[in-house]
Design an enzyme around this catalytic site. Sequence first.
Site, PDB file in Angstrom:
ATOM      1  N   ASP A 172       0.854  -1.189   0.000  1.00 48.39           N
ATOM      2  CA  ASP A 172       0.000   0.000   0.000  1.00 48.39           C
ATOM      3  C   ASP A 172       0.890   1.240   0.000  1.00 48.39           C
ATOM      4  OD1 ASP A 172      -2.260   1.914   1.105  1.00 48.39           O
ATOM      5  OD2 ASP A 172      -3.288   0.027   0.684  1.00 48.39           O
ATOM      6  N   ASP A 173       0.343   2.352   0.437  1.00 51.37           N
ATOM      7  CA  ASP A 173       1.023   3.647   0.393  1.00 51.37           C
ATOM      8  C   ASP A 173       2.369   3.625   1.152  1.00 51.37           C
ATOM      9  OD1 ASP A 173       1.348   6.288  -0.158  1.00 51.37           O
ATOM     10  OD2 ASP A 173      -0.427   6.983   0.898  1.00 51.37           O
ATOM     11  N   LYS A 227      -3.726  -0.658  -6.683  1.00 51.54           N
ATOM     12  CA  LYS A 227      -4.788   0.019  -5.922  1.00 51.54           C
ATOM     13  C   LYS A 227      -4.595   1.510  -6.170  1.00 51.54           C
ATOM     14  CE  LYS A 227      -6.115   0.918  -1.098  1.00 51.54           C
ATOM     15  NZ  LYS A 227      -5.936   0.449   0.300  1.00 51.54           N
ATOM     16  N   ASP A 253      -5.843   5.235  -5.456  1.00 46.37           N
ATOM     17  CA  ASP A 253      -6.547   5.879  -4.345  1.00 46.37           C
ATOM     18  C   ASP A 253      -6.755   7.376  -4.618  1.00 46.37           C
ATOM     19  OD1 ASP A 253      -7.464   6.656  -1.871  1.00 46.37           O
ATOM     20  OD2 ASP A 253      -5.896   5.626  -0.737  1.00 46.37           O
ATOM     21  N   GLY A 289     -16.277   4.775  -2.303  1.00 40.67           N
ATOM     22  CA  GLY A 289     -17.679   4.562  -2.673  1.00 40.67           C
ATOM     23  C   GLY A 289     -18.401   5.827  -3.105  1.00 40.67           C
ATOM     24  N   ARG A 331     -13.800   0.207  -3.990  1.00 36.87           N
ATOM     25  CA  ARG A 331     -14.175   0.411  -2.585  1.00 36.87           C
ATOM     26  C   ARG A 331     -15.573   1.004  -2.518  1.00 36.87           C
ATOM     27  NH1 ARG A 331      -9.900   1.483   1.062  1.00 36.87           N
ATOM     28  NH2 ARG A 331     -11.340   2.843   2.163  1.00 36.87           N
ATOM     29  N   ASP A 340     -12.519   4.044   5.176  1.00 40.42           N
ATOM     30  CA  ASP A 340     -11.570   3.050   5.684  1.00 40.42           C
ATOM     31  C   ASP A 340     -12.142   2.225   6.833  1.00 40.42           C
ATOM     32  OD1 ASP A 340     -10.009   4.372   3.907  1.00 40.42           O
ATOM     33  OD2 ASP A 340      -8.346   4.736   5.287  1.00 40.42           O
TER      34      ASP A 340
HETATM   35  C1  GLA Z   1      -6.620   5.695   2.170  1.00 38.00           C
HETATM   36  C2  GLA Z   1      -7.144   4.320   1.787  1.00 38.00           C
HETATM   37  C3  GLA Z   1      -6.503   3.287   2.683  1.00 38.00           C
HETATM   38  C4  GLA Z   1      -4.988   3.353   2.530  1.00 38.00           C
HETATM   39  C5  GLA Z   1      -4.487   4.749   2.838  1.00 38.00           C
HETATM   40  C6  GLA Z   1      -3.029   4.908   2.503  1.00 38.00           C
HETATM   41  O1  GLA Z   1      -7.025   6.057   3.441  1.00 38.00           O
HETATM   42  O2  GLA Z   1      -8.535   4.273   1.872  1.00 38.00           O
HETATM   43  O3  GLA Z   1      -6.975   1.997   2.343  1.00 38.00           O
HETATM   44  O4  GLA Z   1      -4.644   2.972   1.233  1.00 38.00           O
HETATM   45  O5  GLA Z   1      -5.207   5.717   2.091  1.00 38.00           O
HETATM   46  O6  GLA Z   1      -2.573   6.203   2.675  1.00 38.00           O
END
Ligand code: GLA
Length: 522
Positions: free
Chosen positions: A212-213, A285, A287, A326, A343, A347
């Site tokens: 992820d990030d 992913k 975002d 969403g 999504r 979160d």
């Molecule tokens: C958002 C996404 C999370 C994650 C963070 C990373 O909040 O919804 O799932 O990927 O960013 O910074």
Amino acid sequence: MRKSGCKRRVVCTLGMAIVLLAIPRLGIRLAAAQQDTHGADKLTGNWVVKVPNADGTFRKTYFNLKQENQRISGYIRSTQFYFQIVEGTGGPDGFTLVGAMKDGNTERRQRYEGKLVGGDELHLSTRRRPDTPLIEMVAHRAPEGEGAMPARIPPPALHKVPDNGLARTPPMGWNSWNKFAGRIDDVTVRSIADAMASNGMKEAGYVYINIDDTWEGERDAKGNIQTNKKFPDMKALANYVHGKGLKLGIYSSPGPNTCAGYEGSYGHEEQDARTYADWGIDYLKYDWCGARTLYSDAEMQAIYQKMGDALRATGRPIVYSLCQYGRQDVWKWGADVGGNLWRTTGDIQDKWESMSGIGFRQNELAEWSKPGHFNDPDMLEIGNGGMSETEYKTHMSLWSILAAPLLAGNDLRNMSPAILEILTNREVIAVNQDREGKQGKQTWKSGDQEIWTRQLTGGAAAVALFNRSNEAAKIAVRWADLGVSGTAHLRDLWLHQDIGWQGPEYSATVPGHGVVLLRVSK
Ligand code: GLA
């Protein structure tokens, strides 16, 4: 009538007295004003707060200020946010800035208090929310133009991105965010891959290892995205993960910055997609986060389409996961931009209220889920410690009924046998992975008790008896309500036991926050 003047001597005298009294004060004010004029534009300039991320990158906040006496205008660019200063008052000795930005249908505001110290430092403080602790920071002068928001690139015209043929069943794997957030690195990813490949998860169907990030570094002179210090060689990492028979996923944002403030793909979509393909990436992913500084929600579809096209143009099979919480009824267009999953919520947190709140809210979206294109109520929290094993079984059951992606979010190297068993329950996974890809629906509800049913291949069904209350409760399924006539074969998927047919109704005592998950077949 005269507009001003002394109507009566007494009033006039009083007025003179007030003027005379005010003169020394006026003197003081004049002196103050002179001081102000002195510092009338001392705040003007570009200022940056740089906080090291311990991976060679910095978390940056820019204050681009224009001071005219007591008025301050400009903008604040803070990681993924870009605020116009709508209220800026004060001077070097003390000022207040209120930044505002549009974020979809809402407006975000951030307030800073600050003062100039020694001519070249701004000491600032803010709070994320009124009830959270004060965050203090020091800004230094930055070259003009540094940190400026890039020019807006108009969104492309809409068209349909062809289906990439991937994710015929909901993706299964692991994602780094829920457990590790910014503390993920190459070594950890390798050891997670080792764990998945050897603890039975791979055999149970888990395949994606998704970073992820916070892997991102700066761009090189040619604009190619680079990794930061935590990931010395992404291609080598992909080779390692592939060598385990697994696949590697990565993360980015259509905005200039990701949610954690790292480099996003804005203006580099094709280039980044090619880089991912070159590294051997199998899953992206994507975002929204930083994109909200440049685009409205109504433009989201076009912006997601851009990366959908870019991934397709690479010729490499890359699962495309949309993450925009969403908004904008993404389920209606996610497939059109080439999305394999999207999504449906904000979160998830490792708490019963969060998980159950999200999971039980998915009923209305069932019709949008199909092979290749799934609703994503966010990643699993199973094993992260904030819920009981009973609650984690409910999490796993609900996500399986929902045909949701099963992306474990815990430390796979270090989990109890009970958690591993929950994650690898093959009978439950078989429900999740049913090849017809139909999302289940709520078929009965009374207070805190709900029955959800998912149609499975071959006329079978998964039936989940959920008890959302704290106390154990008896829940009964009337088979006729579900269209089951005559006798059927019943199996409890958590007890791994066949259940004898008990007539038109089956009832069970379900623990608080628990579930009984059945497979019903002819
Ligand atoms: C958002 C996404 C999370 C994650 C963070 C990373 O909040 O919804 O799932 O990927 O960013 O910074």
